[in-house]
Design a protein around this motif. Structure first.
Motif, PDB file in Angstrom:
ATOM      1  N   GLN A  20       0.842  -1.188   0.000  1.00  0.00           N
ATOM      2  CA  GLN A  20       0.000   0.000   0.000  1.00  0.00           C
ATOM      3  C   GLN A  20       0.878   1.238   0.000  1.00  0.00           C
ATOM      4  O   GLN A  20       2.107   1.157   0.123  1.00  0.00           O
ATOM      5  N   THR A  63      -3.203 -11.626   2.347  1.00  0.00           N
ATOM      6  CA  THR A  63      -2.344 -10.477   2.093  1.00  0.00           C
ATOM      7  C   THR A  63      -0.950 -10.735   2.668  1.00  0.00           C
ATOM      8  O   THR A  63      -0.822 -11.139   3.829  1.00  0.00           O
ATOM      9  N   SER A 101     -11.219  -4.799  -8.980  1.00  0.00           N
ATOM     10  CA  SER A 101     -11.526  -3.526  -8.359  1.00  0.00           C
ATOM     11  C   SER A 101     -13.035  -3.323  -8.374  1.00  0.00           C
ATOM     12  O   SER A 101     -13.638  -3.243  -9.450  1.00  0.00           O
ATOM     13  N   GLU A 108      -1.940  -1.511  -4.587  1.00  0.00           N
ATOM     14  CA  GLU A 108      -2.945  -0.516  -4.220  1.00  0.00           C
ATOM     15  C   GLU A 108      -3.034   0.589  -5.260  1.00  0.00           C
ATOM     16  O   GLU A 108      -4.132   1.039  -5.603  1.00  0.00           O
ATOM     17  N   ARG A 161      -6.852  -0.367  -6.162  1.00  0.00           N
ATOM     18  CA  ARG A 161      -7.788   0.014  -5.112  1.00  0.00           C
ATOM     19  C   ARG A 161      -8.759   1.078  -5.613  1.00  0.00           C
ATOM     20  O   ARG A 161      -8.370   2.179  -5.980  1.00  0.00           O
ATOM     21  N   SER A 194      -7.887   4.401  -8.036  1.00  0.00           N
ATOM     22  CA  SER A 194      -6.559   4.018  -8.512  1.00  0.00           C
ATOM     23  C   SER A 194      -6.556   3.966 -10.042  1.00  0.00           C
ATOM     24  O   SER A 194      -7.531   4.342 -10.699  1.00  0.00           O
TER      25      SER A 194
END
Length: 762
Positions: free
Chosen positions: A112, A393, A495, A538, A542, A555
């Protein structure tokens, strides 16, 4: 290709072990931290030892680099999980341009960005640290383009005999802004057992930290010029301005954040003939709560007003009820690593290291409104609350490196070779819920991953090869050449319920460095490098729909890698017990990825904006000297000037010529240490940074308000008393002058701390 490469690397490690078993009479040279010599040769660097760290407050491990040249760590309070780092031309929200290692284990969080991408500093305890080295810029082929800013290498202490270490700290912050006037207190406890059994060393430790922060957010609202008859008359707010200089009314702050961290850790080393096996496992539990918002506003009857249109002294404004959400985050993670180092022959060495990081549980719950708000139940029933979770993750990283300082029997030549493979995965599940008391279990998703409107994630991996060659041309001249190849791939991206096409990119990053040493005390070096920094998951995937507080994250899966050319000219003069260094650097980076948030009346919008070109010019001066002028005084001083400018942007030409956000022009740090006796030592420190903008348009020029990026000068003092050989007492104060300054959020105000360390077995 990736599987074949990994299997080939494992075969090479096996061959190294076999070769070493046949040649164990040579003296062992271990590169246990995974570095190769040329990295520190071709790159500017700075080092600080554990003894020198005793001169500053060292409550959490990121404090170790707080006074180093051209570095900023935005640690908003002791225990802050969002301690983002900026180095040189990379600002604090470009954490993907910095790398942080502890004994070769990556602590950087390249899943991230912005505050969520801060390194996992808390996986290392301050008492573990033996030395910290900063490497500036991507001038070595050993590191990827994520080293555009630099690299932090921490080395922890290796047990030499049986010890039990006890350490305890207390800290208290004196905070008084708006209607909050309190002391926020915390503490830390550390216990470790260390031992050495012939060729085997062991470290077991537990670190507990708990602290209450100062309020991190101050809520304000713009003044409505035409009040309506529906506005309730209230009292308690404050007239002020926001970061844009607009008149606003401050009506609340977020109250303290309670942060609790528990770290359980085990490390070992085992010498096998002339090989060294090392391993580490760190399990962390972190809890963060924010449930004490401080609402300033009351109606005519003395009742707290939680939302709606109100007027204060004839000025109307809207109170956003979602600002008073309660938040509770639990995060459990596990980082483990295993490495093997040793000699292949009398001249060749190798270092292999594998690390694995997994988020075991990470969920954050936000209520729709404050439980004291009359609309609390109705808003939660309308799905205004929110739960955000991370599933599947983490990352896997494998590196193997080979090096020699005598190539083909020629001591004038050296070479280092390496192979790297990584695999990252991020899955963010964000759902609404209708009751703070009835939240679905974390393992019950609404269908598959990527089915929710705000779910996002995917996978990214990199395969890299590098070579770094050095040649001593003469006693005075040295040449170094490097080349790194990277093959980057993304897959399974999604997404908001929509899948994203897979991508592949590749590129070469050449390096060049020429050194000149006219005598034993003077060294001059010019280094030139290209670096590619590929987007992280990310930034690519994201996409949050509007959350309960109206915030949106957008994003861009088509982002191109950042592509930069970096220059550095260094001068170093070695003193009898210190050094003077000057670095002049010039960077040009294309396709700069920058995540910027814009606050609106209904929330915030965060986007990943590519800026066509950013150019940086800078210079650093550092002085390190022990026993200066023949006295007992030690000094560490640095001064940096950095000018980072947007030099090209086709999408929005109006920002060309602006300063790049969060980049102060001037930074300076000073540490002075003086022993008053054999057992008592006093130290003083100063940190300075000029102001900066937080936005690409540079419109946030107001000072000393929430959202600003202020100039600051923080003074600190510390005293160390070696009560006995096994007992050390320390006390100090940070921000003695209690200067009020903001880094969007308020910097810590005056903070007192007390620490005691006792060792059994010395």
């Amino acid at each position: 290709m990736r599987v074949i490469s990994i299997l080939g690397s494992v075969f090479l490690v096996s061959a190294c072990i076999k070769a070493q078993a046949e040649n164990n009479e040579e003296q062992l040279l271990i590169i246990s931290d995974g570095r190769i010599k040329d990295t520190s040769v071709v790159s500017p660097s700075s080092r600080i030892s554990a003894q020198e760290l005793q001169s500053i407050s060292f409550n959490t491990v990121e404090d170790a680099i707080s006074h180093e040249p051209s570095v900023i760590v935005r640690r908003r309070f002791i225990g802050d999980p969002n301690g983002v780092i900026g180095i040189r031309s990379s600002n604090m929200f470009q954490g993907t341009r910095s790398m942080v290692f502890a004994d070769g284990m990556p602590l950087h969080y390249h899943l991230q960005t912005r505050f969520s991408g801060s390194p996992r500093w808390s996986l290392v305890s301050p008492a573990e640290v033996a030395e910290v080295e900063l490497i500036y810029g991507p001038f070595s082929a050993e590191y990827s383009g994520n080293a555009m800013g630099g690299v932090v290498n921490m080395t922890t202490k290796t047990p030499t005999k049986r010890k039990v270490i006890l350490q305890g700290s207390l800290f208290s912050q004196d905070y008084s802004i708006w209607r909050t006037d309190e002391n926020f207190n915390g503490g830390r406890a550390f216990i470790a057992y260390e031992d050495r059994f012939e060729d085997f060393s062991l470290h077991l430790s537990y670190n507990h930290l708990e602290n209450d922060s100062q309020p991190q957010t101050q809520y304000n609202a713009g003044i409505i010029t035409s009040p309506t008859a529906n506005a309730r008359t209230v009292s308690g707010g404050f007239n002020g301005s926001n970061e844009f200089g607009q008149a606003v009314i401050y009506y609340a702050d977020s109250g303290p954040t309670n942060a609790v961290t528990d770290l359980f850790k085990a490390k070992f080393t085992y010498d096998i003939n002339n090989l060294k096996l090392r391993g580490s496992i760190a399990y962390e539990e972190r809890d963060r709560k924010q449930d004490s918002a401080n609402n300033f506003i009351q109606d005519e009857n003395g009742n707290t007003v939680w939302n709606g249109l109100v007027q204060l002294d004839g000025q109307a404004f809207n109170i956003r009820g979602s600002n008073f959400q309660n938040r509770d985050q639990d995060r459990n993670s596990l980082l483990s690593g295993l490495g093997l180092s040793g000699d292949i022959s009398s001249t060749w060495l190798f270092d292999a290291f594998y690390s694995n990081f997994r988020i075991l549980d990470d969920s954050e719950v936000r209520t729709g409104r404050n439980p004291l708000d009359p609309d609390f139940i109705a808003q939660n029933n309308a799905f205004r609350g929110r739960i955000t979770e991370f599933e599947d993750t983490g990352w896997d990283i494998f590196d193997i490196k080979f090096g020699t300082q005598e190539l083909f029997g020629n001591p004038s030549q050296r070479i280092s070779l390496g192979f790297h493979v990584d695999s990252y995965e991020l899955n963010i599940i964000a759902d609404d819920y209708n009751s703070i008391d009835n939240i679905r279990p974390a393992d019950e998703t609404d269908g598959d991953l990527s089915s929710g409107r705000s779910d996002s994630g995917g996978k990214a991996s990199t395969l890299a090869l590098f070579a770094q060659y050095g040649y001593t041309l003469s006693e005075q001249w040295d040449l170094a050449l490097g080349l790194r190849y990277e093959d980057w791939e993304t897959k399974d991206g999604y997404s908001g319920g929509n899948t994203v096409e897979d991508r592949t990119e590749s590129g070469w990053s050449p390096k060049f460095s020429l050194g000149f040493t006219p005598n034993d005390s003077i060294a001059v070096r010019y280094s030139l490098a290209r670096a590619l920094r590929f987007p992280i998951i990310e930034e690519l995937y994201r996409n949050d729909g509007a959350t309960s507080d109206g915030s949106v994250f957008i994003s861009d899966p088509s982002l191109q890698p950042e592509d930069g050319i970096f220059h550095n000219l260094s001068f170093e003069h070695t003193l009898a017990s210190g050094s003077v260094k000057v670095n002049v650097f010039y960077d040009v980076v294309d396709d700069v990825i920058f995540n910027q948030s814009t606050r609106t009346d209904i929330g915030s919008i965060t986007t990943s904006l590519p800026v066509d070109e950013v150019t940086t010019k800078g210079a650093e001066f550092t002085l390190q000297q022990q026993n200066i002028w023949g006295s007992l005084l030690d000094i560490r001083y640095n001064l940096s000037y950095i000018d980072t400018e947007i030099t090209k942007n086709i999408l929005n030409p109006e920002i060309v010529g602006n300063d790049f956000p969060r980049m102060p022009n001037w930074r300076s740090n000073l540490i002075l240490s003086y022993p008053l006796s054999d057992k008592f030592k006093m130290s003083g420190s100063v940190r300075y940074a000029s102001d900066s903008s937080g936005r690409l348009d540079n419109n946030d020029t107001e000072e000393n308000v929430f959202g600003a990026h202020d100039e600051f000068i923080f003074f600190g003092v510390k005293a160390n008393w070696q009560l006995a050989k096994t007992t050390l007492l320390s006390a100090g104060v940070d921000n003695i002058a209690n200067e009020q300054a903001y880094v969007f959020h308020p910097w810590p105000s005056r903070t007192f701390y007390l620490e005691a360390t006792h060792t059994f077995g010395e």
